[in-house]
Design an enzyme around this catalytic site. Structure first.
Site, PDB file in Angstrom:
ATOM      1  N   GLY A 126       0.763  -1.243   0.000  1.00  0.00           N
ATOM      2  CA  GLY A 126       0.000   0.000   0.000  1.00  0.00           C
ATOM      3  C   GLY A 126       0.788   1.284   0.000  1.00  0.00           C
ATOM      4  O   GLY A 126       0.387   2.269  -0.606  1.00  0.00           O
ATOM      5  N   GLU A 134       4.158   4.230   5.908  1.00  0.00           N
ATOM      6  CA  GLU A 134       2.945   3.419   5.820  1.00  0.00           C
ATOM      7  C   GLU A 134       1.867   4.197   5.087  1.00  0.00           C
ATOM      8  O   GLU A 134       1.849   5.428   5.124  1.00  0.00           O
ATOM      9  CB  GLU A 134       2.500   3.049   7.248  1.00  0.00           C
ATOM     10  N   ASP A 175      -4.916   2.502  10.870  1.00  0.00           N
ATOM     11  CA  ASP A 175      -6.284   2.510  11.402  1.00  0.00           C
ATOM     12  C   ASP A 175      -6.331   1.774  12.742  1.00  0.00           C
ATOM     13  O   ASP A 175      -6.184   2.396  13.777  1.00  0.00           O
ATOM     14  CB  ASP A 175      -7.322   2.026  10.393  1.00  0.00           C
TER      15      ASP A 175
END
Length: 182
Positions: free
Chosen positions: A49, A105, A109
């Site tokens: 990601g 990153e 969450d």
């Protein structure tokens, strides 16, 4: 929406535009340069990601003493929520002992993955350890994680684009969009 179906981009709600992201990435790079200057720094990308954010961020850093490395963690599988079980698929190849380390990153969450990685790296006796995230999404935060450099704060919603995915789709979108996974 079945995983085999792809949502039309017109069905996605824009959250952060390509221009907003580019501006914020430059600002973050400036903040990071202000902390490290030209101190040797290992910048670690959390795959998959963060790859796009990482690439843009390091190109905006002025530090001439960068080493780059990659880790891969997984905790989502094909779901839209964390399983809380973190799998360390790929470790860094650089010895990080007594070095400044910056983890990059895409989104923090629940905090489970970053708590795991921060713990792994801290045990290797790094000189300093900081975390840069494109998106701080505290809606589902379960673990206390210190975020040193934050691109954007998002209260809620499931987002895709600019490296963020839903079932490996939408990573290549230039902006960040909200999607409603079913």
């Amino acid at each position: 929406m079945p995983a085999s179906e792809v949502m039309d981009i017109r069905d996605l709600k824009p959250v952060f535009t390509q221009e907003q992201i580019a501006t914020r990435v430059r600002e973050l790079a400036s903040e990071i340069d202000g902390v490290y200057g030209d101190e040797p720094l290992v910048v670690v990308c959390v795959l998959k990601g963060a790859a796009i954010f990482f690439s843009d961020l390091i190109r905006n850093l002025h530090n001439k003493n960068l080493e780059l490395d990659f880790v891969r963690l997984s905790s989502y599988g094909r779901e839209s929520t964390s399983s809380k079980h973190v799998i360390f698929n790929k470790d860094v190849e650089i010895d990080i002992c007594d070095k400044h380390v910056l983890i990059v990153e895409d989104i923090v969450d629940s905090g489970h993955s970053m708590c795991f990685l921060l713990g792994q790296f801290a045990a290797r006796r790094v000189r300093s350890l900081r975390l840069a995230t494109l998106v701080d999404k505290g809606e589902r935060r379960e673990m206390d994680v210190a975020l040193d450099f934050v691109g954007f704060t998002l209260k809620k919603g499931f987002i895709v684009g600019y490296g963020l995915d839903y079932d490996e789709r939408y990573r290549s979108l230039p902006g960040i969009y909200e999607i409603t996974p079913e």
